[in-house]
Design a protein around this motif. Structure first.
Motif, PDB file in Angstrom:
ATOM      1  N   HIS A  38      24.501  22.138  33.696  1.00  0.00           N
ATOM      2  CA  HIS A  38      25.801  21.581  33.324  1.00  0.00           C
ATOM      3  C   HIS A  38      26.348  20.692  34.425  1.00  0.00           C
ATOM      4  CE1 HIS A  38      25.587  25.178  30.746  1.00  0.00           C
ATOM      5  NE2 HIS A  38      26.217  24.412  29.889  1.00  0.00           N
ATOM      6  N   GLN A  39      27.064  19.687  34.010  1.00  0.00           N
ATOM      7  CA  GLN A  39      27.817  18.827  34.927  1.00  0.00           C
ATOM      8  C   GLN A  39      29.260  19.296  34.884  1.00  0.00           C
ATOM      9  OE1 GLN A  39      27.285  14.601  34.401  1.00  0.00           O
ATOM     10  NE2 GLN A  39      29.468  14.263  34.692  1.00  0.00           N
ATOM     11  N   ILE A  40      29.896  19.378  36.036  1.00  0.00           N
ATOM     12  CA  ILE A  40      31.296  19.776  36.099  1.00  0.00           C
ATOM     13  C   ILE A  40      32.155  18.517  36.008  1.00  0.00           C
ATOM     14  CG2 ILE A  40      33.050  20.954  37.456  1.00  0.00           C
ATOM     15  CD1 ILE A  40      30.691  22.486  38.783  1.00  0.00           C
ATOM     16  N   GLU A  41      33.022  18.484  35.002  1.00  0.00           N
ATOM     17  CA  GLU A  41      33.883  17.324  34.774  1.00  0.00           C
ATOM     18  C   GLU A  41      35.125  17.398  35.662  1.00  0.00           C
ATOM     19  OE1 GLU A  41      32.839  14.863  33.024  1.00  0.00           O
ATOM     20  OE2 GLU A  41      31.166  15.828  32.042  1.00  0.00           O
ATOM     21  N   SER A  42      35.862  16.311  35.760  1.00  0.00           N
ATOM     22  CA  SER A  42      37.034  16.253  36.637  1.00  0.00           C
ATOM     23  C   SER A  42      38.127  17.237  36.233  1.00  0.00           C
ATOM     24  CB  SER A  42      37.593  14.831  36.678  1.00  0.00           C
ATOM     25  OG  SER A  42      37.951  14.410  35.387  1.00  0.00           O
ATOM     26  N   ASP A  43      38.170  17.626  34.947  1.00  0.00           N
ATOM     27  CA  ASP A  43      39.174  18.594  34.507  1.00  0.00           C
ATOM     28  C   ASP A  43      38.694  20.039  34.642  1.00  0.00           C
ATOM     29  OD1 ASP A  43      37.333  18.795  32.443  1.00  0.00           O
ATOM     30  OD2 ASP A  43      38.766  18.357  30.848  1.00  0.00           O
ATOM     31  N   GLY A  44      37.480  20.221  35.188  1.00  0.00           N
ATOM     32  CA  GLY A  44      36.927  21.559  35.398  1.00  0.00           C
ATOM     33  C   GLY A  44      36.055  22.061  34.267  1.00  0.00           C
ATOM     34  N   SER A  45      36.000  21.344  33.167  1.00  0.00           N
ATOM     35  CA  SER A  45      35.156  21.758  32.045  1.00  0.00           C
ATOM     36  C   SER A  45      33.691  21.441  32.357  1.00  0.00           C
ATOM     37  CB  SER A  45      35.593  21.066  30.758  1.00  0.00           C
ATOM     38  OG  SER A  45      35.412  19.671  30.866  1.00  0.00           O
ATOM     39  N   LEU A  46      32.799  22.034  31.588  1.00  0.00           N
ATOM     40  CA  LEU A  46      31.366  21.819  31.779  1.00  0.00           C
ATOM     41  C   LEU A  46      30.795  21.003  30.632  1.00  0.00           C
ATOM     42  CD1 LEU A  46      30.239  25.402  32.851  1.00  0.00           C
ATOM     43  CD2 LEU A  46      30.702  23.451  34.323  1.00  0.00           C
ATOM     44  N   SER A  47      29.923  20.067  30.954  1.00  0.00           N
ATOM     45  CA  SER A  47      29.194  19.281  29.952  1.00  0.00           C
ATOM     46  C   SER A  47      27.716  19.613  30.092  1.00  0.00           C
ATOM     47  CB  SER A  47      29.390  17.784  30.175  1.00  0.00           C
ATOM     48  OG  SER A  47      30.724  17.434  29.997  1.00  0.00           O
TER      49      SER A  47
END
Length: 62
Positions: A38-47
């Protein structure tokens, strides 16, 4: 264990069966001898990045 993305061993443990690659900044979770990436997005969510890797590439390589 090596990062499936950059093949380096710069992994930090962040939880039970969860790791973070300090080189390419992805989170790796081990589930039944397979890794979920997963990549961690700037809002803290995972993609999920699983679709970028083959099943063979996502096998654990200790």
């Amino acid at each position: 264990m090596e990062c499936p993305n950059c093949n380096r061993k710069d992994l930090g443990k962040i939880g039970s069966q969860q790791y973070y690659c300090w080189n390419c900044f992805i989170e790796i979770t081990v589930v039944n001898e397979e890794v979920k990436i997963h990549q961690i997005e700037s809002d803290g969510s995972l993609s999920s990045l699983n679709d970028l890797f083959t099943d063979e590439e996502r096998k654990i390589q200790w």
